[in-house]
Scaffold this active site. Structure first.
Site, PDB file in Angstrom:
ATOM      1  N   CYS A   1       0.847  -1.213   0.000  1.00 13.81           N
ATOM      2  CA  CYS A   1       0.000   0.000   0.000  1.00 13.81           C
ATOM      3  C   CYS A   1       0.876   1.254   0.000  1.00 13.81           C
ATOM      4  CB  CYS A   1      -0.901  -0.046   1.229  1.00 13.81           C
ATOM      5  SG  CYS A   1      -1.713   1.509   1.637  1.00 13.81           S
TER       6      CYS A   1
ATOM      7  N   CYS B   1       0.414   3.678   2.875  1.00 15.05           N
ATOM      8  CA  CYS B   1       0.928   3.042   4.093  1.00 15.05           C
ATOM      9  C   CYS B   1       2.444   3.218   4.191  1.00 15.05           C
ATOM     10  CB  CYS B   1       0.593   1.555   4.108  1.00 15.05           C
ATOM     11  SG  CYS B   1      -1.167   1.160   4.072  1.00 15.05           S
TER      12      CYS B   1
END
Length: 219
Positions: free
Chosen positions: A144, A147
């Site tokens: 991600c 992230c």
């Protein structure tokens, strides 16, 4: 219509797909993710595969393409590549498979798929968040992009608040059951607990200042 990349919420995506029998459904996650659960009649082409664009030749540019990933980041990239490569009608599911599954919409799982790791139990999570100090939970995934961008901030805060607050990163891929029980359907998501109570919830890329305010405001 002209060349277009159209974002659709899960319900609208589901309805549009049902109304488009000639539609081509594309899952752009990894093969391992696909095995664990995917939409019926979807084709798996990993957008991170170096030959992803070449593999698009298996699709018909004149027919609508419906694309999704886990949370929406990779499907957005794939949708742009589709449009850039001459696909005229591309629908991008917002929120991805996370939103789809949390909405209790149907999906399939490969019979021979290896069971996903069960990860942290609800009991372990409850014990972790029962502390009388602030406990900040970061649900993330290694693939991600947002992230990854947030990780240096999380690591910095972990060091600075050691002994004053607990900051715990939890891999979504390895803790899907826990994520579902906590209604985590987007990542990264940040949850602040104290004495077992959820006091704050944050989503996506966030400024370091906001984390500090939330943590220090609950010490």
């Amino acid at each position: 219509m002209g060349y277009a990349q159209v974002p659709l919420a899960v319900d609208a995506f589901n309805q549009k797909l049902a109304d488009t029998p000639q539609g081509q459904l594309l899952d752009v996650r990894t093969p391992d993710e696909y095995e664990q659960g995917h939409l019926a009649k979807s084709q798996n082409l990993d957008v991170k595969d170096p030959v992803f664009v070449q593999k698009l030749a298996t699709l018909d540019k004149d027919k609508p393409v419906f694309v999704y990933c886990l949370s929406g980041g990779r499907s957005g990239k794939a949708a742009k590549l589709l449009v850039d490569n001459g696909f005229k009608e591309v629908y991008d599911m917002q929120g991805g498979f996370l939103k789809w599954s949390s909405a209790k919409l149907p999906f399939e799982k490969d019979k021979n798929a290896i069971a996903a790791p069960t990860g942290m139990s609800q009991e372990e999570f409850n014990k972790l968040t029962a502390s009388n100090q602030p406990v900040l939970i970061d649900f993330y995934a290694p693939w991600c992009a947002p992230c990854k961008k947030m990780m240096p901030t999380i690591e910095k805060l972990t060091r600075e608040y050691a002994g004053k607050a607990t900051i715990k990163t939890i891999n979504y891929d390895e803790n899907k059951a826990l994520a579902q029980s906590l209604q985590v359907d987007e990542i990264p998501v940040f949850l602040l607990y104290k004495n077992g109570k959820l006091l704050w919830r944050g989503l996506g890329e966030m400024p370091e200042k906001e984390f500090r305010e939330v943590i220090e405001g609950n010490m």
